[in-house]
Scaffold this active site. Structure first.
Site, short mmCIF file in Angstrom:
data_model
loop_
_atom_site.label_atom_id
_atom_site.label_comp_id
_atom_site.label_asym_id
_atom_site.label_seq_id
_atom_site.Cartn_x
_atom_site.Cartn_y
_atom_site.Cartn_z
N ASN B 10 -31.29 -32.20 36.92
CA ASN B 10 -31.34 -33.04 35.73
C ASN B 10 -31.79 -34.40 36.22
OD1 ASN B 10 -30.85 -34.12 33.20
ND2 ASN B 10 -28.87 -33.07 32.96
N LYS B 17 -29.04 -35.40 38.92
CA LYS B 17 -27.82 -34.60 38.86
C LYS B 17 -28.17 -33.16 39.21
CE LYS B 17 -24.53 -34.65 35.76
NZ LYS B 17 -24.01 -34.45 34.40
N ARG B 108 -34.41 -29.94 33.50
CA ARG B 108 -34.32 -30.47 32.14
C ARG B 108 -35.47 -31.45 31.91
NH1 ARG B 108 -30.89 -35.25 29.93
NH2 ARG B 108 -31.35 -35.06 27.71
N ASP B 167 -35.64 -30.54 25.85
CA ASP B 167 -34.66 -30.98 24.85
C ASP B 167 -35.18 -30.87 23.43
OD1 ASP B 167 -32.14 -31.55 25.73
OD2 ASP B 167 -32.69 -33.49 26.57
N HIS B 231 -23.51 -36.58 18.23
CA HIS B 231 -23.65 -36.64 19.68
C HIS B 231 -23.80 -38.09 20.07
CE1 HIS B 231 -25.18 -36.01 23.66
NE2 HIS B 231 -25.02 -34.72 23.54
N LEU B 232 -22.68 -38.73 20.38
CA LEU B 232 -22.65 -40.18 20.44
C LEU B 232 -22.42 -40.67 21.86
CD1 LEU B 232 -20.32 -40.63 17.33
CD2 LEU B 232 -22.82 -40.47 17.38
N SER B 234 -24.59 -43.54 24.95
CA SER B 234 -25.49 -44.69 25.00
C SER B 234 -26.80 -44.33 24.30
CB SER B 234 -25.72 -45.12 26.44
OG SER B 234 -26.26 -44.05 27.17
N GLY B 235 -27.12 -43.05 24.30
CA GLY B 235 -28.11 -42.52 23.37
C GLY B 235 -27.35 -41.71 22.35
#
Lengths: 511, 511
Positions: B10, B17, B108, B167, B231-232, B234-235
């Site tokens: 990721n 990650k 990803r 995504d 889906h909360l 920082s984005g």
């Protein structure tokens, strides 16, 4: 005789709508009598046409349409206004003298920036206009013509007062959270007129007229009226009105945000404009002239010409999103009636949609996108109005504007879609009844879900109302479509009502 | 032994990650065993830190953190990946050889353009990457690092297959109306990768993981599950999932649209960007260099430097809306916990809000704007899911992401606000229970409104669930915050699940 009459002016870039009113004597809450109404409209070939319809209060009864002598290319020319005033006399009756009789001239100004109240001014005291003049750079296509007309009337009717009504003022009640964009406190301290980059909202005079009309129909006070109003025309917006106050609306800093219009994109990804041209994203520095969002010059709402001096600048991308997008861009026609007619005839021919033409598919997509966004706003405002700490039962879902009132196709589609939801027609709906009952019953008529029906249906759904188009002179606008999407409701009457209320409140600044 | 292990990567612009999985043998529906997980993270001073947490399937038990020898300034350096692979051996156990054991590397990729399915490829067959490479110019900060890592793994693990998960793919089911912006059919035929300017949606791997987890919790099939997911982080985004399919989501062409993020504006008037600078709007032609939206150069997500060669261009306005706006810009801090802590302490001191400091007021406004937009999307999606022709009862409102899961302040505020509405907690809510029950019960826990309670409350409201953060290595990202707001849910595991399913489906292209 005191100069008592009220002239309401609604200036676009290529048209000037007007209505002349006489307040009731003795003062009452009745609406003022219409002496005359009509428009001046520029033709594309360079002339100007004046249409005057004498009202119930005139001595004459003859509707007149004439080409004006002036070879007009600018709706804001003082000569056109002068001709209007002299021709009003013929329409209203012999001996009518506008300069003697008109006490108040009302002007509709689309963008009022931070102005929360109407501005009242008179000859020699034009200083208040500076604040609004400064906004012209911000909303170049909206305010330019109207402000020129204000200056002209102060010159030609020197003893009158001018009342400036702003479409943004109705939304002064937006709560801070709805007003605010998530931006640093002062991203642009040097903006013209010190304008803050926040949500202002538009169509305000229209919403004000609708609120007044619907409250009257419901026999309640505006301050006790809670509505979701779908104001759908070539410019479209939605407003959540809670106890008479706008608490959210779909248009924002400019009329571009929110619902798609005939040529406006409505809300899109804020970065979309930067992707309209691939040029500067490929790793090469642009040459400085051909950037991804080059500037075009728009003079007074007209197509920009090379070498124009007095001009306002807007980016090509902004121009594109305002003028080349919207449901018209998807469908290939800006006529919403044509869009729905295409879908209807395609369905009759081929209900299963197997062999629809490209044109029919495009019409369907344009309609679906428009309806999808509308459902989204209705849902959003439904939940906001139902939210604590002060949830309000919604008195009605109101349809207005050219599409909102005339498109039974849209209303029927929406009624089927929302059936059984809290925003569906309470008690179900009867499309045949809609078609037969809509005409001439205005200004407000019930589409369904009236109080009686609710008793049998446990309150599922809401009342649906329409607020009638009040369009004495029907004409198609080109550029002005962009500017006055809200044209259909009676903004001129609403201004006159406000002017009378202001005049009688005793705090008039009249000297 | 067949190379069977799965390495999920990721990649952000300054972090990578990873999780290493071993599928169950014999094949079953159980999740694969984690052999190791962790991250490489660039430090601002130029080095790189590798953290490895051995998983339940490893022989070792020692979590290790080490500075890598390389003086790394680029997360996509092949040397860093090489070090990762050699260090994995120490964590997993003696004799582990990644090149021999890893059969599939999952990647990803944030923006997949029109790609609806994952792309599978292997060394010598990188042609499929060209389509995605072309998108890099379109989403410069999103895809750049990930694609470089794909190339590196094909070189370092030449016998492995790479699976690219996008995504955007989760939202391939968006109906045409939700996918389409009201634009002419081909406003930009020459865009990189022939990308269409439409709504794509993001956070897809996360939504996929959440859908799987929630369905399992509800003991039903994903294809029978209807959710609104907030889906909360920082984005932040919101998604309406109907019978397992995304039918609307708040992010659009890019992740900028929709909810405000920590530094992203979210939806604003599409013309706002053009008003950030007053310069070209004052009637003077710009000099061609200093336009209202000048370009800055962003290299690989870093602050652009003069003279950089390999760079991607974005406009200064677009940069501003992505990086300088959002709830962080309103509050003065991007830490949502800090924002709510300020409001809480201010309320304890001064419940009537009379003497709040400027900082406290700013925190309140930032919170209110965030919540206002969230209520709007929930209302919009509630009505869309309830609409005909196929209305669906909503199984749950789901909170996920760092804020969604951790901010009991937000959930409590929202629960009070929505009480009594169709989206409130069915049967009411108990904030104390929330606080005590949230930790360690994951991945899914009930916030209220479970099936039993519904019987007593006539079905008012819905079930509220949270889907737990799965964040083995907690670290704060800077630039990557922008790129991976969806970091918290287990995207690596989800990719491994998808890879195993793909591998077992028998239609693998493995030669």
């Amino acid at each position: 005789m005191r100069a008592n009459d009220i002239l309401s002016l609604n200036a676009g870039s290529s048209s000037l709508k007007f209505q002349l009113f006489r307040p009731t004597a003795p003062p009452s809450t009745d609406d003022p009598t219409v002496l005359a109404s009509g428009s001046i409209k520029l033709s594309s070939s360079g002339g100007a046409k004046l249409s005057i319809v004498p009202g119930p209060g005139s001595e004459s009864g003859q509707e007149t349409t004439q080409e004006l002598a002036q070879d007009a290319s600018d709706i804001t020319s003082p000569d056109l206004l002068k001709e209007l005033l002299s021709n009003l006399a013929k329409a209203v009756g012999k001996g009518y003298d506008a300069e003697e009789s008109v006490g108040i001239v009302c002007h509709r100004i689309v963008h009022g920036g931070e102005e929360e109240e109407p501005i009242v001014l008179w000859k020699g005291h034009e200083k208040a206009l500076e604040r609004i003049d400064a906004l012209a750079a911000f909303a170049p296509l909206h305010n330019f013509a109207a402000l020129k007309v204000v200056h002209n009337t102060l010159t030609l009717l020197p003893s009158s007062h001018s009342h400036l009504y702003f479409d943004t003022s109705f939304h002064r009640t937006l709560p801070p959270a709805a007003q605010t964009y998530p931006l640093p406190p002062s991203p642009s301290p040097a903006l013209p007129g010190n304008l803050h980059l926040r949500r202002y909202g538009f169509h305000g005079l229209s919403y004000s007229f609708i609120l007044t009309s619907i409250s009257s129909h419901l026999i309640t006070l505006p301050s006790h009226t809670t509505l979701i109003v779908a104001h759908l025309g070539s410019g479209a917006s939605v407003c959540a009105i809670k106890n008479g106050e706008s608490i959210d609306t779909s248009m924002g800093l400019t009329p571009l945000e929110g619902m798609p219009g005939s040529t406006r994109s409505g809300t899109v990804d804020p970065s979309l404009g930067y992707h309209l041209s691939p040029l500067p994203r490929t790793g090469e520095q642009p040459d400085g002239k051909e950037t991804f969002a080059p500037l075009v010059r728009a003079k007074n709402g007209q197509t920009p010409e090379e070498g124009d001096e007095e001009c306002h600048l807007m980016s090509r991308a902004e121009y594109f999103l305002n003028k080349k997008a919207g449901y018209g861009a998807l469908a290939g026609t800006t006529d919403f009636g044509e869009i729905t007619a295409r879908i209807q005839s395609a369905r009759e021919r081929d209900p299963k949609e197997n062999n629809w033409t490209e044109e029919e598919k495009k019409a369907k997509l344009a309609f679906d996108v428009f309806e999808d966004r509308l459902v989204g706003f209705i849902g959003s405002y439904y939940l906001k109005l139902s939210s604590r700490p002060s949830p309000q039962p919604i008195d009605a879902l109101v349809f207005s504007g050219g599409i909102g009132e005339q498109s039974s196709f849209l209303r029927e589609s929406l009624a089927r879609k929302l059936e059984g939801t809290p925003m569906g027609v309470r008690g179900g709906f009867d499309p045949d009844r809609w078609k037969s009952e809509l005409e001439g019953k205005g200004p407000v008529y019930d589409l369904g879900g009236s109080a009686n029906e609710s008793e049998n249906t446990h309150g599922v759904g809401v009342r649906w109302l329409a607020c009638e188009v009040h369009c004495l002179i029907a004409f198609r606008l080109t550029w002005a479509d962009w500017i006055f999407g809200a044209f259909q409701t009676d903004e001129e009457l609403q201004m006159a009502r406000l002017a009378i209320a202001h005049d009688r409140s005793g705090d008039s600044e009249r000297s």
